[in-house]
Design a protein around this motif. Structure first.
Motif, PDB file in Angstrom:
ATOM      1  N   GLY A  84       0.821  -1.203   0.000  1.00 52.66           N
ATOM      2  CA  GLY A  84       0.000   0.000   0.000  1.00 52.66           C
ATOM      3  C   GLY A  84       0.855   1.253   0.000  1.00 52.66           C
ATOM      4  N   TYR A  85       1.872   1.253   0.836  1.00 54.12           N
ATOM      5  CA  TYR A  85       2.776   2.406   0.917  1.00 54.12           C
ATOM      6  C   TYR A  85       3.667   2.499  -0.324  1.00 54.12           C
ATOM      7  N   LEU A  86       4.254   1.365  -0.715  1.00 62.81           N
ATOM      8  CA  LEU A  86       5.220   1.384  -1.815  1.00 62.81           C
ATOM      9  C   LEU A  86       4.583   1.750  -3.148  1.00 62.81           C
ATOM     10  N   SER A  87       3.338   1.288  -3.382  1.00 62.73           N
ATOM     11  CA  SER A  87       2.703   1.595  -4.669  1.00 62.73           C
ATOM     12  C   SER A  87       2.288   3.052  -4.755  1.00 62.73           C
ATOM     13  N   ASP A  88       2.041   3.705  -3.622  1.00 59.48           N
ATOM     14  CA  ASP A  88       1.801   5.150  -3.635  1.00 59.48           C
ATOM     15  C   ASP A  88       3.119   5.914  -3.797  1.00 59.48           C
ATOM     16  N   ARG A  89       4.206   5.303  -3.358  1.00 60.32           N
ATOM     17  CA  ARG A  89       5.512   5.969  -3.417  1.00 60.32           C
ATOM     18  C   ARG A  89       6.199   5.749  -4.756  1.00 60.32           C
ATOM     19  N   PHE A  90       6.210   4.505  -5.245  1.00 60.19           N
ATOM     20  CA  PHE A  90       6.997   4.167  -6.432  1.00 60.19           C
ATOM     21  C   PHE A  90       6.153   3.811  -7.657  1.00 60.19           C
TER      22      PHE A  90
END
Length: 518
Positions: A154-160
């Motif tokens: 959830g965090y990584l797909s919003d970040r990268f």
């Protein structure tokens, strides 16, 4: 002009191709999420009888009669044996042992019926009787992995970005899936299945939002329902794969293989232009939108689609870009969808992992439970557009709970009626699952969508992790698992009435969009 209006003008074949690939990815999920039904299936078994060659003059039924005590229903015990052969039972099998102390737990292992399964992890490592908890824990370990993955992806797909994380998820799924198939101990299997759950969580979390971010508001419901239908297709394919492959190692290979095809197909899918614009990466978004316009035959639209104009659509200018920031004190994600996601997953997996007792064999039950989901999804396509997301979410959950509760009071001999009610419960449960994926995707703004989906997915996977363990409560009271599933579903449905309605509302881009009326 908003991004929604832009997609409405240039939408077409490009979006159809994206959805086709994402639907293929979606098929992978149920083949692992519901694999526990076959991977850890417990066939009929009884204690291994020592020195059985001494009873050459007795039939197998007679050997069992003098060696294994009977349960109240007349069947042989799966977990107990006599310490000494009870030859007097050959004269009168209705007699009960006078001394209960001669009954003991299995001392020499178990003998399994291999007519339905060549091998499962239960037969491989004797995960029965006192070790039954470890059997159910296998599913819990997997869903704990999915829960951890929901927070990470959830965090990584919003970040990268959506596509990058989707590719990583698929590669890791193949690696850990194959390692699971090669497991030589229960510990190795538990670890690799947990890591497989972490990897597959990325697919579960990203596919639906990525599809929705490429379509306009009028096609959002169709996108959500279509991707959900392919979950049901995967459900039925799992039944076919398990029927054809009865050995657990090769079954794991069979259900992991499609991830390889998904990796090949995913290269064509572009990154979410909506996410790129929200992150200030306007030039990349511009290239994808031009490609979309060309494939859809809107060549006259190319000249009007400039980098600066893309920036205007999302409040981004070409003089440096703009990444929306959260206002001070604003919560990272709203919490109301979380109880609904927990209740939906808890009741869905509670029923999906209990395929016995409906008068059908396990393979047919899996197939029927999969096929009943398709008409349920089609009905929801109409309902969520007519009565709205909130009412649909609430009532499908409540009706799921009521059907589960009804089966508690219907007598066991009424097999056909119990099967019909169970199928209805499964249909309502799947309808709730279909709605919640669509609904939660619409509740969060673009800059928080994957973060929010990760949080609610965390709650859903927590429900999925607890669902198989609830089966162990039947030792306290036979109906306690069903009562628990019923209560959680009804309560979660009641909470859904507190959520805002999103029918015909544009997808929010920033925080300001969810703070003001639309």
């Amino acid at each position: 002009m908003r991004f929604e209006d832009l997609l409405l003008e240039i939408g077409g074949r490009f979006q159809i191709l994206i959805l086709a690939v994402l639907c293929l990815l979606r098929i992978n999920l149920p083949m692992h999420f519901l694999l526990h039904n076959f991977l850890a299936a417990i066939p009929s078994h009884h204690c291994a009888i020592p020195h059985q060659e001494a009873f050459v003059n007795l039939t197998m039924e007679e050997v069992l009669l003098i060696s294994i005590p009977r349960k109240p229903d007349g069947t042989f015990s799966s977990c107990e044996m006599f310490s000494q052969p009870q030859f007097h039972l050959l004269l009168n099998s209705s007699l009960q042992p006078e001394n209960k102390s001669i009954i003991q737990h299995c001392q020499h292992g178990w003998v399994y019926d291999h007519s339905q399964f060549t091998s499962t992890i239960s037969t491989q490592w004797d995960l029965v009787c006192e070790q039954r908890g470890l059997n159910q824990a296998t599913a819990t370990f997997f869903f704990i992995g999915v829960t951890m993955g929901a927070m990470v992806f959830g965090y990584l797909s919003d970040r990268f970005g959506r596509k990058t994380m989707l590719q990583l998820s698929l590669v890791c799924s193949v690696v850990f899936g194959m390692l699971s198939a090669a497991s030589v101990s229960y510990t190795m299997l538990a670890i690799t299945r947990t890591l497989t759950g972490v990897a597959l969580s990325g697919i579960s979390l990203i596919v639906v939002p990525l599809g929705m971010e490429w379509v306009d508001v009028q096609h959002r419901t169709f996108t959500g329902i279509l991707t959900s239908i392919f979950w049901s297709v995967g459900n039925m394919l799992l039944a076919l794969a398990a029927y054809l492959v009865r050995e657990w190692h090769w079954l794991l290979v069979a259900v992991t293989g499609p991830c390889l095809l998904s990796i090949v197909c995913l290269w064509w899918v572009p990154e979410s232009a909506r996410w790129l614009i929200a992150k200030g990466k306007v030039k990349q978004a511009h290239r994808h939108l031009l490609r979309c316009a060309r494939i859809n035959g809107r060549k006259d639209f190319d000249e009007d689609l400039s980098v600066f104009w893309c920036g205007v659509v999302s409040g981004v200018t070409s003089q440096g870009g703009f990444i929306p920031q959260l206002p001070e004190g604003f919560p990272s994600v709203p919490s109301p969808p979380a109880p609904c996601r927990f209740g939906v997953a808890f009741s869905y997996y509670g029923m999906s992992m209990n395929l016995t007792g409906f008068g059908l064999n396990i393979y047919l039950s899996q197939f029927v439970f999969g096929i009943i989901e398709i008409p349920a999804k089609m009905v929801m396509y109409v309902l969520v557009n007519r009565v709205g997301r909130r009412q649909s979410q609430a009532w499908t959950l409540i009706l799921t709970g009521l059907c589960i509760g009804a089966n508690i009071v219907i007598p066991k001999p009424f097999t056909s009626l119990r099967s019909a009610v169970a199928i209805m419960a499964k249909g309502f449960s799947e309808a709730a699952f279909t709605t919640v994926y669509l609904y939660t995707s619409e509740l969060y703004p673009t800059i928080l969508r994957q973060n929010g989906m990760g949080y609610t997915s965390f709650m859903a996977r927590l429900g999925g992790a607890l669902a198989p363990l609830v089966f162990l409560l039947d030792e306290a009271w036979r109906s306690l698992p069903e009562v628990t599933y019923c209560g959680v579903a009804v309560c979660s449905g009641a909470v859904a009435f507190l959520l805002p309605e999103t029918l015909n509302v544009r997808l929010p881009e920033g925080i300001e969009d969810i703070e003001k009326p639309q």
